[in-house]
Design a protein around this motif. Sequence first.
Motif, PDB file in Angstrom:
ATOM      1  N   TYR A   1      58.301  85.924 -55.331  1.00 36.24           N
ATOM      2  CA  TYR A   1      57.893  86.374 -54.003  1.00 36.24           C
ATOM      3  C   TYR A   1      57.197  87.731 -54.074  1.00 36.24           C
ATOM      4  O   TYR A   1      56.110  87.928 -53.504  1.00 36.24           O
ATOM      5  N   MET A   2      57.810  88.672 -54.777  1.00 38.62           N
ATOM      6  CA  MET A   2      57.226  90.017 -54.843  1.00 38.62           C
ATOM      7  C   MET A   2      55.916  90.034 -55.620  1.00 38.62           C
ATOM      8  O   MET A   2      54.999  90.782 -55.281  1.00 38.62           O
ATOM      9  N   ASN A   3      55.817  89.199 -56.625  1.00 34.13           N
ATOM     10  CA  ASN A   3      54.559  89.130 -57.375  1.00 34.13           C
ATOM     11  C   ASN A   3      53.442  88.520 -56.546  1.00 34.13           C
ATOM     12  O   ASN A   3      52.265  88.859 -56.750  1.00 34.13           O
ATOM     13  N   ARG A   4      53.788  87.631 -55.627  1.00 35.15           N
ATOM     14  CA  ARG A   4      52.749  87.088 -54.738  1.00 35.15           C
ATOM     15  C   ARG A   4      52.193  88.181 -53.835  1.00 35.15           C
ATOM     16  O   ARG A   4      50.996  88.195 -53.534  1.00 35.15           O
ATOM     17  N   ILE A   5      53.046  89.079 -53.386  1.00 37.97           N
ATOM     18  CA  ILE A   5      52.567  90.214 -52.590  1.00 37.97           C
ATOM     19  C   ILE A   5      51.767  91.169 -53.466  1.00 37.97           C
ATOM     20  O   ILE A   5      50.731  91.694 -53.058  1.00 37.97           O
ATOM     21  N   GLY A   6      52.262  91.394 -54.682  1.00 35.39           N
ATOM     22  CA  GLY A   6      51.556  92.242 -55.639  1.00 35.39           C
ATOM     23  C   GLY A   6      52.140  93.643 -55.696  1.00 35.39           C
ATOM     24  O   GLY A   6      52.230  94.323 -54.665  1.00 35.39           O
ATOM     25  N   PHE A   7      52.533  94.087 -56.873  1.00 39.15           N
ATOM     26  CA  PHE A   7      53.188  95.382 -56.995  1.00 39.15           C
ATOM     27  C   PHE A   7      52.229  96.548 -56.759  1.00 39.15           C
ATOM     28  O   PHE A   7      52.656  97.616 -56.315  1.00 39.15           O
ATOM     29  N   GLU A   8      50.957  96.370 -57.020  1.00 39.96           N
ATOM     30  CA  GLU A   8      49.997  97.424 -56.682  1.00 39.96           C
ATOM     31  C   GLU A   8      49.897  97.587 -55.173  1.00 39.96           C
ATOM     32  O   GLU A   8      49.835  98.711 -54.657  1.00 39.96           O
ATOM     33  N   ASN A   9      49.892  96.463 -54.451  1.00 42.21           N
ATOM     34  CA  ASN A   9      49.870  96.519 -52.992  1.00 42.21           C
ATOM     35  C   ASN A   9      51.138  97.161 -52.449  1.00 42.21           C
ATOM     36  O   ASN A   9      51.091  97.980 -51.523  1.00 42.21           O
TER      37      ASN A   9
END
Length: 408
Positions: free
Chosen positions: A294-302
Amino acid sequence: MTETSFDVKTIRRDFPILNREVNGKPLVYLDNAATSQTPQQVIDVIVDYYQNYNANIHRGVHSLSQEATDAYEAARIKIQKHFNIAKSHEVIFTSGTTHGINLVANGFSSFIKEGDEILVSAMEHHSNIVPWQMLAERTGAVLKVIPMNQNGELVMEEFYALLSNKTKLVFCNHISNALGTINPIEEIIHAAHNIGAAVLVDGAQAAPHIKADLQALNVDFYTISAHKVCGPTGVGMLYGKEEWLKKLPPYQGGGEMIAEVTFEKTTYADLPHKFEAGTPNICGGIGFGAALDYMNRIGFENIASYEDELLQYATEQLLAIEGLKIYGTAKNKTSVISFNIQDIHPYDIGTILDKLGIAVRTGHHCAQPIMDFYQIPGTVRASFCFYNTKEEVDILVKGVERAKNMLL
């Protein structure tokens, strides 16, 4: 990045709990450093396990057991890839960060001797202090502390002065749970390795904000808890380099961690099972993997960009309140603000905020040495996540102002 392009309103719809009220007010949840909330996508994965393939793993030939085993081991691979870990058997499932630290501390009892030195930072959570004190008491090792300054930063000159050929272990959190400071762990790891010491990094507070590359860091051990990264409670991960995990003795004895048992002798299973005695938190492990997805879909840079925007906005707004002091003003920090107002006890502020539907943490945050350093009983801690908003910051600020007016 702007709040509009991040689309926080869409993200918030994934978290059912954010729709509830507390004391008749809409919930403003700002206790994310203690535990993050869980999106529906992760909740669904946990429910699916119990509804459709609830079975013990690794031990059965029947279909449900095989399905559960496949899902659990798939989660281990997700964790491996997320943290860029070389081998999946270097991922040990634990009940959380504290379990991982104690596993390592127990194992090092076999290698540490009287007069050896152990370094911990001054800004550790109690879970990264007490196990090493216990280890020192058992072995006669000497525990030394890397000091911090008033900004909430480690004094690196003192760290280098403490290093010697007696130093065997160095322990430091990646991010302080009480102050939000991002510690220079790359530098700490490199310096410790230069004198032959092993390093454990407590990554519990970093994992929600930073996607750590453990091969690039070259760290020996790294621990996290799933409930900090939108996953379930009661499950976590200990990474250990294969060479160390092979040296350490098992932490617990029981089923699954054995190769062969007789009354005369027991031989232990290969990694990772050597450290995973008993029936694990199966749905927790599966949910852990789903949370990282889930968190990778949002993206950690974002996530990092948006949370930094929230941090800067909240810092500016809170500092506009006369008499408010922030503890932890490091140049490199994440979205945590610990503060007090004059002589008001933090518990009293937290109680009033709760009546307004605002969830913050008060007290010493399991980091009492930090509070002793600042000579305060504790702080009010507001910790922000990617599903929080500037409107919630405004509600917090108004709540703090109201509490101040009531208590002074």
